[in-house]
Design a protein around this motif. Structure first.
Motif, PDB file in Angstrom:
ATOM      1  N   ASP A 151     -16.469 -24.602  36.949  1.00 16.63           N
ATOM      2  CA  ASP A 151     -16.672 -25.428  35.356  1.00 16.63           C
ATOM      3  C   ASP A 151     -18.194 -24.811  35.517  1.00 16.63           C
ATOM      4  OD1 ASP A 151     -17.326 -27.169  33.188  1.00 16.63           O
ATOM      5  OD2 ASP A 151     -16.319 -28.547  34.220  1.00 16.63           O
ATOM      6  N   ILE A 152     -18.884 -24.401  33.996  1.00 19.89           N
ATOM      7  CA  ILE A 152     -19.841 -23.752  33.539  1.00 19.89           C
ATOM      8  C   ILE A 152     -20.895 -25.219  33.340  1.00 19.89           C
ATOM      9  CG2 ILE A 152     -20.260 -23.871  30.168  1.00 19.89           C
ATOM     10  CD1 ILE A 152     -21.097 -21.150  31.424  1.00 19.89           C
ATOM     11  N   ASN A 190     -19.045 -22.929  18.065  1.00 16.62           N
ATOM     12  CA  ASN A 190     -18.810 -22.566  16.322  1.00 16.62           C
ATOM     13  C   ASN A 190     -20.300 -22.550  15.503  1.00 16.62           C
ATOM     14  OD1 ASN A 190     -18.510 -24.866  14.796  1.00 16.62           O
ATOM     15  ND2 ASN A 190     -17.279 -25.858  16.262  1.00 16.62           N
ATOM     16  N   GLY A 216     -17.071 -29.059  19.824  1.00 15.90           N
ATOM     17  CA  GLY A 216     -15.808 -28.552  19.254  1.00 15.90           C
ATOM     18  C   GLY A 216     -15.074 -29.265  20.703  1.00 15.90           C
ATOM     19  N   GLY A 217     -13.686 -28.129  21.095  1.00 13.08           N
ATOM     20  CA  GLY A 217     -13.173 -27.849  21.756  1.00 13.08           C
ATOM     21  C   GLY A 217     -13.287 -27.132  23.128  1.00 13.08           C
ATOM     22  N   GLY A 218     -12.766 -27.013  24.226  1.00 14.88           N
ATOM     23  CA  GLY A 218     -13.168 -25.430  25.676  1.00 14.88           C
ATOM     24  C   GLY A 218     -14.231 -26.319  25.796  1.00 14.88           C
ATOM     25  N   VAL A 219     -15.234 -24.818  25.991  1.00 15.38           N
ATOM     26  CA  VAL A 219     -16.848 -24.858  27.321  1.00 15.38           C
ATOM     27  C   VAL A 219     -17.644 -25.522  25.569  1.00 15.38           C
ATOM     28  CG1 VAL A 219     -18.513 -23.947  28.225  1.00 15.38           C
ATOM     29  CG2 VAL A 219     -16.432 -22.259  27.102  1.00 15.38           C
ATOM     30  N   ASP A 220     -17.202 -26.461  24.629  1.00 11.68           N
ATOM     31  CA  ASP A 220     -18.216 -26.201  23.771  1.00 11.68           C
ATOM     32  C   ASP A 220     -17.914 -28.236  24.237  1.00 11.68           C
ATOM     33  OD1 ASP A 220     -20.136 -27.036  21.856  1.00 11.68           O
ATOM     34  OD2 ASP A 220     -18.528 -26.418  20.257  1.00 11.68           O
ATOM     35  N   SER A 273     -16.732 -17.174  28.890  1.00 11.72           N
ATOM     36  CA  SER A 273     -16.569 -15.841  28.340  1.00 11.72           C
ATOM     37  C   SER A 273     -16.316 -16.046  27.007  1.00 11.72           C
ATOM     38  CB  SER A 273     -15.558 -15.487  29.307  1.00 11.72           C
ATOM     39  OG  SER A 273     -14.677 -14.272  28.583  1.00 11.72           O
ATOM     40  N   SER A 301     -15.695 -16.195  23.203  1.00 15.90           N
ATOM     41  CA  SER A 301     -14.878 -15.802  22.085  1.00 15.90           C
ATOM     42  C   SER A 301     -12.580 -15.307  22.994  1.00 15.90           C
ATOM     43  CB  SER A 301     -15.302 -14.575  21.562  1.00 15.90           C
ATOM     44  OG  SER A 301     -16.133 -14.543  20.684  1.00 15.90           O
ATOM     45  N   THR A 302     -13.077 -15.891  24.627  1.00 12.28           N
ATOM     46  CA  THR A 302     -12.019 -14.962  24.878  1.00 12.28           C
ATOM     47  C   THR A 302     -10.984 -16.316  25.097  1.00 12.28           C
ATOM     48  OG1 THR A 302     -12.515 -15.765  27.277  1.00 12.28           O
ATOM     49  CG2 THR A 302     -12.618 -13.380  26.397  1.00 12.28           C
ATOM     50  N   GLY A 303     -11.274 -18.014  24.700  1.00 16.11           N
ATOM     51  CA  GLY A 303     -10.656 -18.529  24.435  1.00 16.11           C
ATOM     52  C   GLY A 303      -9.827 -19.484  23.024  1.00 16.11           C
ATOM     53  N   ALA A 304     -10.250 -20.257  22.493  1.00  8.85           N
ATOM     54  CA  ALA A 304     -10.298 -20.398  21.274  1.00  8.85           C
ATOM     55  C   ALA A 304     -10.216 -18.757  20.078  1.00  8.85           C
ATOM     56  CB  ALA A 304     -10.461 -21.425  20.583  1.00  8.85           C
ATOM     57  N   TYR A 305     -10.845 -18.213  20.293  1.00  7.95           N
ATOM     58  CA  TYR A 305     -11.667 -17.003  19.283  1.00  7.95           C
ATOM     59  C   TYR A 305     -10.582 -16.192  19.866  1.00  7.95           C
ATOM     60  CZ  TYR A 305     -14.755 -19.621  16.907  1.00  7.95           C
ATOM     61  OH  TYR A 305     -16.017 -20.766  16.265  1.00  7.95           O
ATOM     62  N   PHE A 311     -13.127 -19.078  33.577  1.00 12.29           N
ATOM     63  CA  PHE A 311     -12.625 -20.853  34.783  1.00 12.29           C
ATOM     64  C   PHE A 311     -10.650 -20.965  34.616  1.00 12.29           C
ATOM     65  CE2 PHE A 311     -11.353 -24.991  32.382  1.00 12.29           C
ATOM     66  CZ  PHE A 311     -12.375 -25.285  32.784  1.00 12.29           C
TER      67      PHE A 311
HETATM   68  N1  AR6 Z   1     -15.950 -23.950  32.111  1.00 12.28           N
HETATM   69  C1  AR6 Z   1     -16.609 -21.992  32.036  1.00 12.28           C
HETATM   70  N2  AR6 Z   1     -15.613 -21.342  31.146  1.00 12.28           N
HETATM   71  C2  AR6 Z   1     -14.808 -22.435  30.514  1.00 12.28           C
HETATM   72  C3  AR6 Z   1     -14.361 -24.234  30.616  1.00 12.28           C
HETATM   73  C4  AR6 Z   1     -15.603 -24.190  31.604  1.00 12.28           C
HETATM   74  N3  AR6 Z   1     -15.583 -26.076  31.346  1.00 12.28           N
HETATM   75  N4  AR6 Z   1     -13.531 -24.065  29.608  1.00 12.28           N
HETATM   76  C5  AR6 Z   1     -12.706 -23.457  29.320  1.00 12.28           C
HETATM   77  N5  AR6 Z   1     -13.729 -21.987  29.531  1.00 12.28           N
HETATM   78  P1  AR6 Z   1     -13.366 -21.299  24.271  1.00 12.28           P
HETATM   79  P2  AR6 Z   1     -14.442 -19.760  21.994  1.00 12.28           P
HETATM   80  C6  AR6 Z   1     -13.681 -20.727  29.598  1.00 12.28           C
HETATM   81  O1  AR6 Z   1     -12.300 -21.695  23.391  1.00 12.28           O
HETATM   82  O2  AR6 Z   1     -13.557 -18.654  22.768  1.00 12.28           O
HETATM   83  C7  AR6 Z   1     -14.636 -24.260  20.910  1.00 12.28           C
HETATM   84  O3  AR6 Z   1     -13.687 -25.082  20.207  1.00 12.28           O
HETATM   85  C8  AR6 Z   1     -11.973 -20.676  28.413  1.00 12.28           C
HETATM   86  O4  AR6 Z   1     -11.111 -20.524  29.337  1.00 12.28           O
HETATM   87  O5  AR6 Z   1     -14.324 -22.979  25.425  1.00 12.28           O
HETATM   88  O6  AR6 Z   1     -15.851 -18.770  22.142  1.00 12.28           O
HETATM   89  C9  AR6 Z   1     -16.062 -24.279  19.667  1.00 12.28           C
HETATM   90  O7  AR6 Z   1     -16.159 -25.453  19.333  1.00 12.28           O
HETATM   91  C10 AR6 Z   1     -11.999 -19.306  28.069  1.00 12.28           C
HETATM   92  O8  AR6 Z   1     -12.102 -18.105  28.937  1.00 12.28           O
HETATM   93  O9  AR6 Z   1     -14.068 -20.813  23.153  1.00 12.28           O
HETATM   94  C11 AR6 Z   1     -15.271 -23.364  18.625  1.00 12.28           C
HETATM   95  O10 AR6 Z   1     -14.370 -23.465  17.625  1.00 12.28           O
HETATM   96  C12 AR6 Z   1     -13.536 -19.607  27.614  1.00 12.28           C
HETATM   97  O11 AR6 Z   1     -14.291 -20.577  28.272  1.00 12.28           O
HETATM   98  C13 AR6 Z   1     -14.773 -21.841  19.712  1.00 12.28           C
HETATM   99  O12 AR6 Z   1     -13.329 -23.064  20.915  1.00 12.28           O
HETATM  100  C14 AR6 Z   1     -13.888 -19.300  26.262  1.00 12.28           C
HETATM  101  O13 AR6 Z   1     -13.795 -20.346  25.772  1.00 12.28           O
HETATM  102  C15 AR6 Z   1     -14.813 -21.405  20.448  1.00 12.28           C
HETATM  103  O14 AR6 Z   1     -13.580 -20.582  20.923  1.00 12.28           O
END
Ligand code: AR6
Length: 171
Positions: free
Chosen positions: A14-15, A28, A34-38, A119, A121-125, A158
Motif C-alpha cells: 500500500d503506497i 485526475n 477520487g477513488g483508488g490510490v487517490d 502503477s 493509469s492501470t486501475g480506473a483509467y 497492489f
Molecule cells: N497503493 C498502491 N497501489 C494502489 C493502491 C494503494 N493504496 N490502491 C490502488 N492501487 P487507480 P488510475 C493500484 O484507479 O488508473 C482515481 O479515482 C491499483 O490496483 O488508483 O491512474 C483518480 O481520482 C492500480 O493498479 O488510478 C482518477 O480519477 C493502480 O494503483 C483515476 O482514479 C492505479 O489505479 C485514476 O486512475
C-alpha cells in the motif's frame, strides 16, 4: 536492481505506508480526489493535502504538482495525472511517459532522494499493465541518464498479478 545511479525496488504493498521523501498519487485533472490510490492518499493523509491541491487549480494530463503529505509517513505527495486508455488519440504512451518523467523531475527539483510510484493509469483509467510497465522502465532509464538527487525509486504494486508482470519485465 539498479538503473544508472538509481536503486529500483519492485514491491507489493500500500503506497500510503511508504516512508520515503515522496509518494506519487495517480490523480485526475481536478486534483480534488477520487477513488483508488487517490482516495487512499487523501483519506489517510487528511485535509491538509486537499487544501494545497486546491491552490494548484488542477493538473493537465502528464504533468505533476507537489503538496505536503499531511499525516502520511512520507514528506511530500507528488500528484500526477495519467491518461485514460483509449481516449487520447494514441497519445497514451507519451502521456504516461510524461507523468513518470515530470514526477521524477519535480522530485529532483526539491532535492529528494527516494520516491515511490503506484502503477499509474492501470486501475480506473484502464491502461493494460503489460504495456504500462514498458513505458515505466523507459521513463526511468531515460531519466537516469541525467544527473539528479534521486537514488531510490520504489514501484509499488497492489496485486500479485501486477507485481509478477513488473518483476518479470524489470529482471
Ligand atoms: N497503493 C498502491 N497501489 C494502489 C493502491 C494503494 N493504496 N490502491 C490502488 N492501487 P487507480 P488510475 C493500484 O484507479 O488508473 C482515481 O479515482 C491499483 O490496483 O488508483 O491512474 C483518480 O481520482 C492500480 O493498479 O488510478 C482518477 O480519477 C493502480 O494503483 C483515476 O482514479 C492505479 O489505479 C485514476 O486512475
Amino acid at each position: 536492481m539498479r538503473i544508472g545511479d538509481i536503486n529500483i525496488n519492485i514491491k507489493m504493498g500500500d503506497i500510503t505506508e511508504e516512508k520515503v521523501d515522496a509518494i506519487v498519487n495517480a490523480a485526475n485533472n481536478t486534483l480534488l480526489g477520487g477513488g483508488g490510490v487517490d482516495g487512499a492518499i487523501h483519506k489517510k493523509g487528511g485535509p491538509a493535502i486537499l487544501e494545497q491541491c486546491k491552490k494548484h487549480s488542477g493538473c493537465p494530463t502528464g504533468e505533476a504538482k507537489i503538496t505536503t503529505a499531511g499525516n502520511l509517513p512520507c514528506k511530500y505527495v507528488i500528484h500526477t495525472v495519467g491518461p485514460m486508455y483509449g481516449r487520447s488519440d494514441s497519445m497514451e504512451e507519451v502521456l504516461l511517459y510524461n507523468a513518470y518523467t515530470n514526477s521524477l523531475k519535480l522530485a529532483a527539483e526539491y532535492n529528494l532522494k527516494s520516491i515511490s510510484f503506484p502503477s499509474i493509469s492501470t486501475g480506473a483509467y484502464g491502461y493494460p499493465i503489460d504495456e504500462a510497465v514498458e513505458v515505466v522502465k523507459r521513463a526511468i532509464e531515460d531519466f537516469s541518464r541525467n544527473e539528479s538527487t534521486i537514488r531510490e525509486i520504489n514501484l509499488i504494486l497492489f496485486s500479485n498479478y501486477n507485481f509478477k508482470i513488473y518483476s518479470d519485465y524489470f529482471e
